[in-house]
Design a protein around this motif. Structure first.
Motif, PDB file in Angstrom:
ATOM      1  N   GLY A  17       0.786  -1.220   0.000  1.00  0.00           N
ATOM      2  CA  GLY A  17       0.000   0.000   0.000  1.00  0.00           C
ATOM      3  C   GLY A  17       0.820   1.274   0.000  1.00  0.00           C
ATOM      4  N   THR A  18       2.123   1.149   0.244  1.00  0.00           N
ATOM      5  CA  THR A  18       3.014   2.313   0.196  1.00  0.00           C
ATOM      6  C   THR A  18       4.327   1.918  -0.451  1.00  0.00           C
ATOM      7  OG1 THR A  18       4.091   1.921   2.344  1.00  0.00           O
ATOM      8  CG2 THR A  18       2.043   3.203   2.363  1.00  0.00           C
ATOM      9  N   ILE A  19       4.911   2.883  -1.155  1.00  0.00           N
ATOM     10  CA  ILE A  19       6.206   2.644  -1.781  1.00  0.00           C
ATOM     11  C   ILE A  19       7.293   2.550  -0.718  1.00  0.00           C
ATOM     12  CG2 ILE A  19       7.969   3.705  -3.262  1.00  0.00           C
ATOM     13  CD1 ILE A  19       5.711   4.760  -5.016  1.00  0.00           C
ATOM     14  N   SER A  20       7.148   3.305   0.346  1.00  0.00           N
ATOM     15  CA  SER A  20       8.172   3.293   1.397  1.00  0.00           C
ATOM     16  C   SER A  20       8.271   1.926   2.064  1.00  0.00           C
ATOM     17  CB  SER A  20       7.876   4.369   2.444  1.00  0.00           C
ATOM     18  OG  SER A  20       6.612   4.134   3.051  1.00  0.00           O
ATOM     19  N   LYS A  21       7.123   1.286   2.322  1.00  0.00           N
ATOM     20  CA  LYS A  21       7.140  -0.033   2.944  1.00  0.00           C
ATOM     21  C   LYS A  21       7.739  -1.075   1.993  1.00  0.00           C
ATOM     22  CE  LYS A  21       6.159  -3.080   6.111  1.00  0.00           C
ATOM     23  NZ  LYS A  21       6.943  -3.120   7.370  1.00  0.00           N
ATOM     24  N   ALA A  22       7.381  -0.988   0.720  1.00  0.00           N
ATOM     25  CA  ALA A  22       7.941  -1.911  -0.265  1.00  0.00           C
ATOM     26  C   ALA A  22       9.448  -1.745  -0.368  1.00  0.00           C
ATOM     27  CB  ALA A  22       7.283  -1.673  -1.629  1.00  0.00           C
ATOM     28  N   ALA A  23       9.910  -0.488  -0.343  1.00  0.00           N
ATOM     29  CA  ALA A  23      11.346  -0.214  -0.412  1.00  0.00           C
ATOM     30  C   ALA A  23      12.070  -0.777   0.798  1.00  0.00           C
ATOM     31  CB  ALA A  23      11.575   1.298  -0.515  1.00  0.00           C
ATOM     32  N   GLU A  24      11.425  -0.669   1.953  1.00  0.00           N
ATOM     33  CA  GLU A  24      12.025  -1.198   3.183  1.00  0.00           C
ATOM     34  C   GLU A  24      12.184  -2.712   3.112  1.00  0.00           C
ATOM     35  OE1 GLU A  24      10.761  -1.592   7.908  1.00  0.00           O
ATOM     36  OE2 GLU A  24       9.882  -0.009   6.677  1.00  0.00           O
ATOM     37  N   ILE A  25      11.170  -3.393   2.613  1.00  0.00           N
ATOM     38  CA  ILE A  25      11.213  -4.854   2.519  1.00  0.00           C
ATOM     39  C   ILE A  25      12.271  -5.312   1.513  1.00  0.00           C
ATOM     40  CG2 ILE A  25       9.898  -6.889   1.760  1.00  0.00           C
ATOM     41  CD1 ILE A  25       7.400  -5.525   2.904  1.00  0.00           C
ATOM     42  N   LEU A  26      12.364  -4.606   0.391  1.00  0.00           N
ATOM     43  CA  LEU A  26      13.295  -4.992  -0.672  1.00  0.00           C
ATOM     44  C   LEU A  26      14.708  -4.444  -0.480  1.00  0.00           C
ATOM     45  CD1 LEU A  26      10.940  -4.507  -3.750  1.00  0.00           C
ATOM     46  CD2 LEU A  26      11.764  -6.672  -2.831  1.00  0.00           C
ATOM     47  N   ARG A  52      -2.717   8.625  -3.429  1.00  0.00           N
ATOM     48  CA  ARG A  52      -3.360   9.382  -2.371  1.00  0.00           C
ATOM     49  C   ARG A  52      -2.274   9.969  -1.475  1.00  0.00           C
ATOM     50  NH1 ARG A  52      -8.519   8.445  -3.276  1.00  0.00           N
ATOM     51  NH2 ARG A  52      -9.186   6.405  -4.102  1.00  0.00           N
ATOM     52  N   ARG A  53      -2.672  10.669  -0.424  1.00  0.00           N
ATOM     53  CA  ARG A  53      -1.680  11.386   0.376  1.00  0.00           C
ATOM     54  C   ARG A  53      -0.659  10.446   1.009  1.00  0.00           C
ATOM     55  NH1 ARG A  53      -2.914  15.723   5.264  1.00  0.00           N
ATOM     56  NH2 ARG A  53      -0.716  16.241   5.661  1.00  0.00           N
ATOM     57  N   ASN A  54      -1.139   9.370   1.643  1.00  0.00           N
ATOM     58  CA  ASN A  54      -0.217   8.469   2.347  1.00  0.00           C
ATOM     59  C   ASN A  54      -0.201   7.050   1.768  1.00  0.00           C
ATOM     60  OD1 ASN A  54       0.552  10.416   4.317  1.00  0.00           O
ATOM     61  ND2 ASN A  54      -1.410  10.076   5.366  1.00  0.00           N
ATOM     62  N   VAL A  56      -0.815   4.394  -1.996  1.00  0.00           N
ATOM     63  CA  VAL A  56      -1.097   4.213  -3.418  1.00  0.00           C
ATOM     64  C   VAL A  56      -2.012   3.002  -3.542  1.00  0.00           C
ATOM     65  CG1 VAL A  56       1.005   5.276  -4.320  1.00  0.00           C
ATOM     66  CG2 VAL A  56       1.038   2.854  -3.691  1.00  0.00           C
ATOM     67  N   GLU A  57      -2.989   3.085  -4.402  1.00  0.00           N
ATOM     68  CA  GLU A  57      -3.953   2.005  -4.581  1.00  0.00           C
ATOM     69  C   GLU A  57      -4.065   1.651  -6.061  1.00  0.00           C
ATOM     70  OE1 GLU A  57      -7.622   3.306  -2.956  1.00  0.00           O
ATOM     71  OE2 GLU A  57      -6.893   3.377  -0.879  1.00  0.00           O
ATOM     72  N   LEU A  58      -4.241   0.377  -6.334  1.00  0.00           N
ATOM     73  CA  LEU A  58      -4.443  -0.068  -7.708  1.00  0.00           C
ATOM     74  C   LEU A  58      -5.795   0.428  -8.220  1.00  0.00           C
ATOM     75  CD1 LEU A  58      -3.267  -3.796  -7.538  1.00  0.00           C
ATOM     76  CD2 LEU A  58      -2.081  -1.923  -8.687  1.00  0.00           C
ATOM     77  N   ASN A  59      -5.812   1.016  -9.416  1.00  0.00           N
ATOM     78  CA  ASN A  59      -7.081   1.273 -10.064  1.00  0.00           C
ATOM     79  C   ASN A  59      -7.485   0.032 -10.861  1.00  0.00           C
ATOM     80  OD1 ASN A  59      -5.561   1.310 -12.437  1.00  0.00           O
ATOM     81  ND2 ASN A  59      -5.390   3.549 -12.456  1.00  0.00           N
ATOM     82  N   GLU A  60      -8.531   0.108 -11.658  1.00  0.00           N
ATOM     83  CA  GLU A  60      -8.986  -1.069 -12.398  1.00  0.00           C
ATOM     84  C   GLU A  60      -7.917  -1.589 -13.363  1.00  0.00           C
ATOM     85  OE1 GLU A  60     -11.782  -2.852 -11.857  1.00  0.00           O
ATOM     86  OE2 GLU A  60     -11.922  -1.507 -10.130  1.00  0.00           O
ATOM     87  N   ASN A  61      -7.188  -0.652 -14.003  1.00  0.00           N
ATOM     88  CA  ASN A  61      -6.075  -1.069 -14.869  1.00  0.00           C
ATOM     89  C   ASN A  61      -5.032  -1.838 -14.070  1.00  0.00           C
ATOM     90  OD1 ASN A  61      -7.239   0.338 -17.024  1.00  0.00           O
ATOM     91  ND2 ASN A  61      -6.112   2.223 -16.547  1.00  0.00           N
ATOM     92  N   GLY A  62      -4.738  -1.297 -12.891  1.00  0.00           N
ATOM     93  CA  GLY A  62      -3.715  -1.900 -12.050  1.00  0.00           C
ATOM     94  C   GLY A  62      -4.101  -3.284 -11.561  1.00  0.00           C
ATOM     95  N   LYS A  63      -5.387  -3.477 -11.240  1.00  0.00           N
ATOM     96  CA  LYS A  63      -5.839  -4.784 -10.768  1.00  0.00           C
ATOM     97  C   LYS A  63      -5.660  -5.842 -11.852  1.00  0.00           C
ATOM     98  CE  LYS A  63      -9.149  -2.897  -7.456  1.00  0.00           C
ATOM     99  NZ  LYS A  63     -10.580  -2.696  -7.125  1.00  0.00           N
TER     100      LYS A  63
END
Length: 278
Positions: A17-26, A52-54, A56-63
């Protein structure tokens, strides 16, 4: 051109749900993930995230993109696993056996006849043996009976007989042979990785079995205790017996076994020189 790294980032950002969390894991920087996602959107020529402010969410394209990404990542893993398994199988001879000693005796023969190949061994139950041959888990298998399957070649290979190891001061120490029933009810030291021979628990239901899975400690206990134990003729030939023991053969028909060396029928020619070595 879309690459796997972009799809990995897409999947993890969607999960986190956030780029920061994904970056931390990777253990990569946030800008690196952001650039990869941006390039993916450019390659697809659509937006796949709603920012969004805090979060990122998948839109229909993203799903839909995520659905394809997961399939591609799974397919790529399966491709790698299968190719590596094929390469490993070409360099490795895998053996499944229901007993340890015939497998140990087979290894040096294979090393001599098929030098340069690795040998992988596994002690397994009889019910898993046929399936393991057919699904290529085992290229060779040692079975206590001929396998009645037209897809499997079985060749008589060896024999083994079970003995009681009895202290020299035991009341049966001078017997020329014994039955399982003669000693049923006594405490017996047993080596855990015995494979096929584990049936002794069933034919001696009143006995207490004391398990030991370390070969060295098992041998020490035989030397230092008065507990009964088992050994096969092959193990006795290989290791001998303690000076405080006598080895007495067991009369029951189940205490003697004929081993069959088995393989898939299409591998019979490859292992022809092995089968002819006996």
């Amino acid at each position: 051109m879309i690459d796997l790294q972009q799809l990995i980032y897409l999947k993890l950002v969607a999960e986190c749900g956030t780029i920061s969390k994904a970056a931390e894991i990777l253990h990569v920087s946030q800008p690196a993930i952001s650039r990869a996602i941006q390039r993916l959107e450019e390659d697809l020529q659509v937006k796949i995230f709603t920012r969004r402010r805090n979060r990122v969410e998948l839109n229909e394209n993203g799903k839909l993109a995520l659905k394809f990404a997961e399939k591609i990542l799974n397919d790529s893993k399966e491709m790698i696993d299968q190719i590596r398994a094929l390469d490993r199988s070409r360099r490795t001879i895998s053996i499944g056996s229901i007993a340890p000693m015939p497998m140990l005796e087979l290894i040096p023969i294979l090393n001599q006849l098929y030098s340069g190949r690795m040998i992988a061994t596994e002690l397994t139950d009889e019910e898993n043996l046929e399936r393991g041959i057919l699904d290529s888990t085992y290229q060779l298998a040692i079975s206590p009976r001929k396998i009645d399957n037209p897809r499997i070649f079985s060749n008589s290979w060896d024999f083994e007989r079970l003995y009681f190891l009895i202290p020299k001061d035991h009341k049966f120490a001078k017997k020329s042979s014994l039955k399982f029933s003669d000693l049923d009810g006594e405490s017996i030291l047993i080596f855990s990785p015995i494979g096929f021979w584990k049936f002794v628990r069933d034919v001696m239901p009143r006995s207490k079995f004391i398990e030991q899975d370390d070969r060295e400690k098992f041998s020490e206990l035989i030397s230092e205790s008065n507990l009964l134990a088992f050994k096969t003729d092959k193990t006795i030939d290989r290791e001998g017996i303690s000076s405080n023991r006598v080895a007495i053969p067991i009369e029951d028909s189940s205490a003697s076994v004929e081993y069959f060396l088995c393989c898939r029928i299409e591998l019979k020619k490859f292992f022809e020189k092995l089968f002819k070595s006996r």
